[in-house]
Design a protein around this motif. Structure first.
Motif, short mmCIF file in Angstrom:
data_model
loop_
_atom_site.label_atom_id
_atom_site.label_comp_id
_atom_site.label_asym_id
_atom_site.label_seq_id
_atom_site.Cartn_x
_atom_site.Cartn_y
_atom_site.Cartn_z
N VAL A 85 0.83 -1.20 0.00
CA VAL A 85 0.00 0.00 0.00
C VAL A 85 0.87 1.25 0.00
O VAL A 85 0.61 2.21 -0.73
CB VAL A 85 -0.98 -0.01 1.20
N ILE A 86 1.92 1.25 0.80
CA ILE A 86 2.85 2.39 0.81
C ILE A 86 3.45 2.58 -0.58
O ILE A 86 3.55 3.71 -1.08
CB ILE A 86 3.94 2.20 1.88
N GLY A 87 3.81 1.50 -1.24
CA GLY A 87 4.34 1.58 -2.61
C GLY A 87 3.33 2.15 -3.58
O GLY A 87 3.67 2.98 -4.43
N HIS A 88 2.06 1.74 -3.46
CA HIS A 88 1.03 2.27 -4.33
C HIS A 88 0.79 3.76 -4.08
O HIS A 88 0.57 4.52 -5.02
CB HIS A 88 -0.28 1.50 -4.15
N ILE A 89 0.83 4.18 -2.83
CA ILE A 89 0.64 5.59 -2.51
C ILE A 89 1.78 6.43 -3.08
O ILE A 89 1.54 7.49 -3.67
CB ILE A 89 0.50 5.79 -0.98
N LEU A 90 3.01 5.96 -2.92
CA LEU A 90 4.16 6.70 -3.47
C LEU A 90 4.09 6.75 -5.00
O LEU A 90 4.36 7.79 -5.61
CB LEU A 90 5.47 6.05 -3.01
N SER A 91 3.70 5.65 -5.62
CA SER A 91 3.57 5.62 -7.07
C SER A 91 2.45 6.55 -7.53
O SER A 91 2.60 7.26 -8.53
CB SER A 91 3.29 4.19 -7.53
N ALA A 92 1.33 6.58 -6.81
CA ALA A 92 0.22 7.47 -7.15
C ALA A 92 0.66 8.93 -7.04
O ALA A 92 0.30 9.75 -7.88
CB ALA A 92 -0.97 7.21 -6.25
N ALA A 93 1.43 9.23 -6.02
CA ALA A 93 1.91 10.61 -5.86
C ALA A 93 2.81 11.00 -7.03
O ALA A 93 2.72 12.11 -7.55
CB ALA A 93 2.66 10.75 -4.54
N ALA A 94 3.67 10.09 -7.47
CA ALA A 94 4.55 10.37 -8.61
C ALA A 94 3.74 10.53 -9.90
O ALA A 94 4.04 11.40 -10.72
CB ALA A 94 5.58 9.26 -8.77
N LEU A 95 2.72 9.71 -10.08
CA LEU A 95 1.90 9.81 -11.29
C LEU A 95 1.06 11.08 -11.32
O LEU A 95 0.79 11.63 -12.38
CB LEU A 95 0.98 8.59 -11.41
N ALA A 96 0.62 11.54 -10.15
CA ALA A 96 -0.27 12.70 -10.07
C ALA A 96 0.41 14.02 -10.39
O ALA A 96 -0.25 15.05 -10.47
CB ALA A 96 -0.91 12.76 -8.69
N VAL A 97 1.71 14.01 -10.57
CA VAL A 97 2.44 15.24 -10.85
C VAL A 97 2.06 15.81 -12.22
O VAL A 97 2.05 17.02 -12.41
CB VAL A 97 3.96 14.98 -10.75
N THR A 98 1.73 14.96 -13.17
CA THR A 98 1.38 15.43 -14.51
C THR A 98 -0.13 15.31 -14.72
O THR A 98 -0.80 14.52 -14.08
CB THR A 98 2.10 14.62 -15.60
N ILE A 99 -0.65 16.07 -15.65
CA ILE A 99 -2.08 16.03 -15.94
C ILE A 99 -2.48 14.67 -16.51
O ILE A 99 -3.50 14.11 -16.12
CB ILE A 99 -2.47 17.17 -16.92
N ILE A 100 -1.67 14.11 -17.39
CA ILE A 100 -1.97 12.80 -17.96
C ILE A 100 -1.91 11.72 -16.87
O ILE A 100 -2.63 10.73 -16.92
CB ILE A 100 -0.99 12.47 -19.11
N GLY A 101 -1.07 11.92 -15.88
CA GLY A 101 -0.90 10.93 -14.83
C GLY A 101 -1.99 10.92 -13.78
O GLY A 101 -2.10 9.97 -13.01
N ILE A 102 -2.84 11.95 -13.74
CA ILE A 102 -3.88 12.02 -12.70
C ILE A 102 -4.85 10.84 -12.78
O ILE A 102 -5.11 10.19 -11.75
CB ILE A 102 -4.60 13.37 -12.73
N PRO A 103 -5.40 10.46 -13.94
CA PRO A 103 -6.27 9.27 -13.97
C PRO A 103 -5.52 7.99 -13.58
O PRO A 103 -6.09 7.09 -12.98
CB PRO A 103 -6.74 9.19 -15.42
N LEU A 104 -4.23 7.95 -13.90
CA LEU A 104 -3.44 6.79 -13.52
C LEU A 104 -3.22 6.74 -12.01
O LEU A 104 -3.23 5.66 -11.40
CB LEU A 104 -2.10 6.80 -14.26
#
Length: 138
Positions: A85-104
């Motif tokens: 879960v910690i890994g998924h949260i960190l990955s989600a934070a990294a993906l959310a940095v870009t507009i395309i990454g927000i849905p991801l």
């Protein structure tokens, strides 16, 4: 809408899905080698399949899951679930940095419940989830 799901799934596959699936697949193999942990291995394979193509699918609880699933999930949370879960949260934070990454990033967060408690879950197409819930007896 279906085209959007396909586009998001292809982008997801390249940026996050393939590495996640490989990790869950390797964990599944390891769990199946150790005979006692086969239920977690099967759950890891199910999650690996889900993380390859998550858009258009959802996770529902199996109504027949009993106490054994609950006990298995508690053990899973203590051994591996919290770290995943910690890994998924960190990955989600990294993906959310870009507009395309927000849905991801949203998809990454959507995977957390099945990662935390994988036993007693089913992965179904999103349009089937409500039909399945409607047919269950309460």
């Amino acid at each position: 809408m279906a085209l959007l799901r396909v586009i998001l799934n292809v982008i997801w596959l390249v940026l996050a899905g393939l590495p996640l699936a490989i990790g869950y697949f390797l964990a599944g193999i390891l769990c199946c080698i150790l005979i006692v942990t086969i239920p977690w291995g099967i759950a890891s394979f199910r999650i690996a399949n889900y993380v390859l193509w998550p858009f258009g699918r959802t996770v529902i609880d199996r109504p027949t899951a009993g106490v054994a699933s609950t006990i298995g999930n508690v053990i899973w949370i203590l051994v591996a679930g919290i770290w995943l879960v910690i890994g998924h949260i960190l990955s989600a934070a990294a993906l959310a940095v870009t507009i395309i990454g927000i849905p991801l990033a949203i998809a990454e967060i959507k995977i957390i419940p099945v990662t935390l408690t994988p036993l007693g879950k089913r992965i179904v197409p999103s349009d089937q989830a409500f039909a399945t819930l409607g047919s269950m007896r309460i």
